[in-house]
Motif scaffolding. Sequence first.
Motif, PDB file in Angstrom:
ATOM      1  N   ALA A 243      -9.106  -0.008  -5.003  1.00  0.00           N
ATOM      2  CA  ALA A 243      -8.220  -0.703  -4.061  1.00  0.00           C
ATOM      3  C   ALA A 243      -7.357  -1.765  -4.736  1.00  0.00           C
ATOM      4  CB  ALA A 243      -9.015  -1.309  -2.907  1.00  0.00           C
ATOM      5  N   LYS A 244      -6.928  -1.482  -5.952  1.00  0.00           N
ATOM      6  CA  LYS A 244      -5.983  -2.346  -6.646  1.00  0.00           C
ATOM      7  C   LYS A 244      -4.605  -1.693  -6.600  1.00  0.00           C
ATOM      8  CE  LYS A 244      -9.290  -5.116  -7.986  1.00  0.00           C
ATOM      9  NZ  LYS A 244      -9.453  -6.463  -7.366  1.00  0.00           N
ATOM     10  N   VAL A 245      -3.592  -2.465  -6.250  1.00  0.00           N
ATOM     11  CA  VAL A 245      -2.236  -1.914  -6.228  1.00  0.00           C
ATOM     12  C   VAL A 245      -1.879  -1.394  -7.613  1.00  0.00           C
ATOM     13  CG1 VAL A 245       0.210  -2.464  -5.955  1.00  0.00           C
ATOM     14  CG2 VAL A 245      -1.451  -3.353  -4.323  1.00  0.00           C
ATOM     15  N   ASP A 246      -1.365  -0.171  -7.649  1.00  0.00           N
ATOM     16  CA  ASP A 246      -0.994   0.461  -8.915  1.00  0.00           C
ATOM     17  C   ASP A 246       0.283   1.257  -8.676  1.00  0.00           C
ATOM     18  OD1 ASP A 246      -0.689   1.945 -11.218  1.00  0.00           O
ATOM     19  OD2 ASP A 246      -2.794   2.513 -11.374  1.00  0.00           O
ATOM     20  N   GLU A 247       1.409   0.638  -8.986  1.00  0.00           N
ATOM     21  CA  GLU A 247       2.698   1.272  -8.723  1.00  0.00           C
ATOM     22  C   GLU A 247       2.989   2.426  -9.675  1.00  0.00           C
ATOM     23  OE1 GLU A 247       4.171   0.668  -6.146  1.00  0.00           O
ATOM     24  OE2 GLU A 247       3.907  -1.424  -5.544  1.00  0.00           O
ATOM     25  N   LYS A 248       2.294   2.485 -10.811  1.00  0.00           N
ATOM     26  CA  LYS A 248       2.566   3.531 -11.792  1.00  0.00           C
ATOM     27  C   LYS A 248       1.743   4.792 -11.557  1.00  0.00           C
ATOM     28  CE  LYS A 248       4.102   0.548 -15.584  1.00  0.00           C
ATOM     29  NZ  LYS A 248       3.875   0.138 -16.997  1.00  0.00           N
ATOM     30  N   ARG A 249       0.445   4.636 -11.234  1.00  0.00           N
ATOM     31  CA  ARG A 249      -0.431   5.801 -11.108  1.00  0.00           C
ATOM     32  C   ARG A 249      -1.185   5.841  -9.782  1.00  0.00           C
ATOM     33  NH1 ARG A 249      -1.610   9.071 -14.970  1.00  0.00           N
ATOM     34  NH2 ARG A 249      -3.673   9.490 -14.094  1.00  0.00           N
ATOM     35  N   GLY A 250      -0.945   4.884  -8.915  1.00  0.00           N
ATOM     36  CA  GLY A 250      -1.710   4.794  -7.682  1.00  0.00           C
ATOM     37  C   GLY A 250      -1.453   5.931  -6.711  1.00  0.00           C
ATOM     38  N   ILE A 251      -2.445   6.184  -5.857  1.00  0.00           N
ATOM     39  CA  ILE A 251      -2.344   7.194  -4.802  1.00  0.00           C
ATOM     40  C   ILE A 251      -1.917   6.513  -3.507  1.00  0.00           C
ATOM     41  CG2 ILE A 251      -3.609   8.899  -3.437  1.00  0.00           C
ATOM     42  CD1 ILE A 251      -5.581   9.119  -5.804  1.00  0.00           C
ATOM     43  N   ARG A 252      -0.944   7.090  -2.833  1.00  0.00           N
ATOM     44  CA  ARG A 252      -0.531   6.577  -1.525  1.00  0.00           C
ATOM     45  C   ARG A 252      -1.315   7.325  -0.446  1.00  0.00           C
ATOM     46  NH1 ARG A 252       3.709   3.659  -0.069  1.00  0.00           N
ATOM     47  NH2 ARG A 252       4.959   4.159  -1.909  1.00  0.00           N
ATOM     48  N   GLN A 253      -2.078   6.577   0.357  1.00  0.00           N
ATOM     49  CA  GLN A 253      -2.875   7.182   1.427  1.00  0.00           C
ATOM     50  C   GLN A 253      -2.241   6.919   2.788  1.00  0.00           C
ATOM     51  OE1 GLN A 253      -7.336   6.426   1.923  1.00  0.00           O
ATOM     52  NE2 GLN A 253      -6.509   5.755   3.889  1.00  0.00           N
ATOM     53  N   PHE A 254      -2.225   7.967   3.604  1.00  0.00           N
ATOM     54  CA  PHE A 254      -1.804   7.873   4.999  1.00  0.00           C
ATOM     55  C   PHE A 254      -2.983   8.260   5.889  1.00  0.00           C
ATOM     56  CE2 PHE A 254       1.985   8.949   2.580  1.00  0.00           C
ATOM     57  CZ  PHE A 254       3.025   8.238   3.170  1.00  0.00           C
TER      58      PHE A 254
END
Length: 314
Positions: A243-254
């Motif tokens: 649950a750390k913001v990761d603009e490069k490799r993060g997953i966007r969950q809906f």
Amino acid sequence: MNIRFLAPVSLAISLSSFSYILATQSQEVKPAKASKDPIIAAAGDIACAPTSPNYNRGNGTADACHMKATSNLIVNADLAVVLPLGDIQYETGTASAFQQSYNPTWGRVKSITRPAVGNHEYATTGAKDYYSYFGAAAGDSSKGYYSYNIGKWHIIALNSNCSEVGGCGAGSPQEQWLQADLKAHPSACTLAYWHHPRFSSGKHGSDSNYDAFWQDLYASGAEIVLNGHDHDYERFAPQSPSAKVDEKRGIRQFVVGTGGKNHYRFVSNQPNSQVRNSDTYGVLKLTLHPQSYTWEFVPEAGKTFTDKGSDSCH
């Protein structure tokens, strides 16, 4: 990652027209015209039981059983695939309920549907009526997890009813399958979906049972996770499994538990939650470009809440 998104607004929505075909033999959906990219639609927690006091001959009431209204958003909408995100037919997923409630509504797009199974389907032993209704489109009935391709994207349906399939944790048969599937499909863009969310500000909240799914998807560079279970809409910033913001490799969950059954109120504000709505039924539409995607929450007729934006693949 080049992020481009708009804050949620209240306005009338005009949808572009696209046309796609489902290639059932190859398990791949290809655009009918090369100049167009496939659009998919998703929502969970959909069809009320015919015995519900809110069923109202399938038309629902002011506050509940809006499966007909949400199905109107996906019929004749030129979609490549429809993704029901579990708890598709309440309360126990019986064959008779499927025929009376789901089939006349969301069943109108059954030919392009690839579902994920929910806990209410397993209220009937082995979710047997769910698997019977959807057939091969729901995967092996002893597993309920499978994958396929749409355009340049790899799509993975998982089974979050862990006790029914030997677990969801690291080393479980499903998690080992997921690792192998991701290794075999090193696509530029990957989307996964299942019923119970790893992160949620809703009634049921976050569930660490799905951490192994997230670890594998994050390690492989997946873009999107879709869930239901909480009867609301919530979008998260791209984040890591911790649950750390990761603009490069993060997953966007809906979380898209807005298929029509009813609504739940939010009970918390989880880290990285960017948009929340708990009073609008609708579907999430995603346009899958070769190296990017756009999203748009489309509300049922008469409602104005929406959320839209775009992002690039990793």
